[in-house]
Design an enzyme around this catalytic site. Structure first.
Site, PDB file in Angstrom:
ATOM      1  N   CYS A  41       0.841  -1.201   0.000  1.00  0.00           N
ATOM      2  CA  CYS A  41       0.000   0.000   0.000  1.00  0.00           C
ATOM      3  C   CYS A  41       0.880   1.256   0.000  1.00  0.00           C
ATOM      4  CB  CYS A  41      -0.923   0.012   1.215  1.00  0.00           C
ATOM      5  SG  CYS A  41      -2.079   1.408   1.219  1.00  0.00           S
ATOM      6  N   CYS A 317     -19.320 -30.251  23.069  1.00  0.00           N
ATOM      7  CA  CYS A 317     -19.926 -30.889  21.901  1.00  0.00           C
ATOM      8  C   CYS A 317     -18.861 -31.387  20.924  1.00  0.00           C
ATOM      9  CB  CYS A 317     -20.913 -29.946  21.223  1.00  0.00           C
ATOM     10  SG  CYS A 317     -20.242 -28.329  20.803  1.00  0.00           S
TER      11      CYS A 317
END
Length: 352
Positions: A41, A317
């Protein structure tokens, strides 16, 4: 986010020197402007302390940064197709929007085309891009703990309305009545990604990876159910959660001791309670869970309850696998599931 000091210094040097070899390797988030850039940039280079580095554009978006208009970091390695530019601009104008087929038709773009082109260029669908940008705006506010109007200026919105809509769509409006419940948000860094927590002084309500699909809807549903406003504050519960998670990832803790608010149906809570009985280092199948609950035909219902779990890791889970031994799905992503199961195998061997 890149956390290694050595790697951050390497990336900062590449940013300052505009080293083209690093284009596409990292994205630099500039705290002072709220944008993220490529290594090459041409904008004035920020101070080191004002930089954060990310390996993917989605991470930068979730952190609240918007693409730099000068270097167009999302165009690498190809130029951006016209329809993609239009979609990105549309997201910036209305970051709070959840896109429907009719929205694509209004722009004269087919949703399948948007999905394919975004996947080709960015490795994520347009819906994932829009969601990451929307969530990033809300998370940016939480990370800094500043007023919405202050953040609106930092993120480059000329009017507070678009920023305010994107933020309050998820977190709610400021409390106006005494009976509104206050729930507090924080972001916790872990070795496998940042996690978003919601707590009050008594319970942990939610703990999810920030890039989990559907997270914002979970937050909204929880907020609406409790008639709550989500603010920023590091509660006693969250401080203890951070401490215990750090110990867990450093293989020094095998059992969590955090009060949980299990927000679900009776059946879901029954399944979640059962998940908590799975010992660390162990896995069970959906079929085994169904048999334990006395009905082997409830495999799909158990899978749904597993997927509805809002408190990752603590309600494990990730320890549920398929009958054939394959890992199956996981809301935080299969790679994280592999990591957690591997970590817990090591924890088990240390404990024994």
């Amino acid at each position: 986010m890149v956390t290694s000091e050595e790697k951050k210094l390497e990336y900062y040097k590449a940013l300052v020197e505009k080293d083209p070899q690093y284009d596409g390797t990292f994205f630099a988030g500039i705290k002072s402007t709220g944008i993220f850039c490529h290594a090459t940039c041409t904008a004035k280079k920020p101070k080191y302390e004002n930089c954060e580095f990310y390996l993917t554009a989605q991470e930068a978006l979730l952190a609240g940064y918007r693409p730099c208009k000068r270097c167009s970091p999302l165009s690498y390695p190809n130029s951006i197709p016209k329809e993609v530019e239009e979609l990105i601009q549309a997201v910036e104008e209305h970051p709070e929007k959840r896109w429907k087929e009719s929205d694509f038709r209004e722009l004269g773009i087919h949703s399948a085309t948007a999905r394919r082109k975004f996947n080709e260029i960015y490795g994520m669908t347009f819906v994932q891009y829009a969601r990451a940008r929307r969530m990033g705006i809300a998370f940016k506010e939480i990370l800094r703990g500043e007023k919405v109007i202050d953040q609106q200026v930092a993120l480059g919105y000329e009017s507070p309305s678009a920023f305010h809509d994107a933020f309050t769509k998820i977190m709610g409006n400021p409390p106006k009545k005494a009976n509104i419940k206050l729930i507090y948000a924080n972001i916790i860094a872990t070795p496998i990604g940042r996690m978003f927590s919601l707590t009050d002084e008594n319970y942990l309500y939610l703990l999810e990876f920030m890039d989990r699909r559907g997270l914002e809807r979970e937050i909204e549903r929880l907020r609406n159910k409790h008639n709550a406003r989500i603010l920023v504050s590091n509660t006693k519960i969250n401080k203890e959660l951070e401490r215990q998670l750090a110990l867990y990832f450093n293989m020094q803790l095998t059992q969590f001791d955090i009060p949980l608010y299990k927000d679900g149906t009776d059946f879901q809570i029954q399944v979640w309670n059962l998940l908590e009985t799975i010992e660390i280092g162990q896995t069970v199948s959906y079929q085994e869970l169904a048999s334990t609950l006395g009905n082997k035909n409830k495999v799909r219902a158990i899978g749904n309850a597993n997927g509805a779990n809002k408190i990752a890791i603590l309600i494990p889970c990730h320890r549920v696998i398929q009958t054939n031994g394959e890992l199956g799905g996981y809301g935080g992503g299969v790679e994280r599931k592999k990591y957690l199961l591997s970590l817990e195998q090591k924890l088990k061997s240390i404990r024994n």
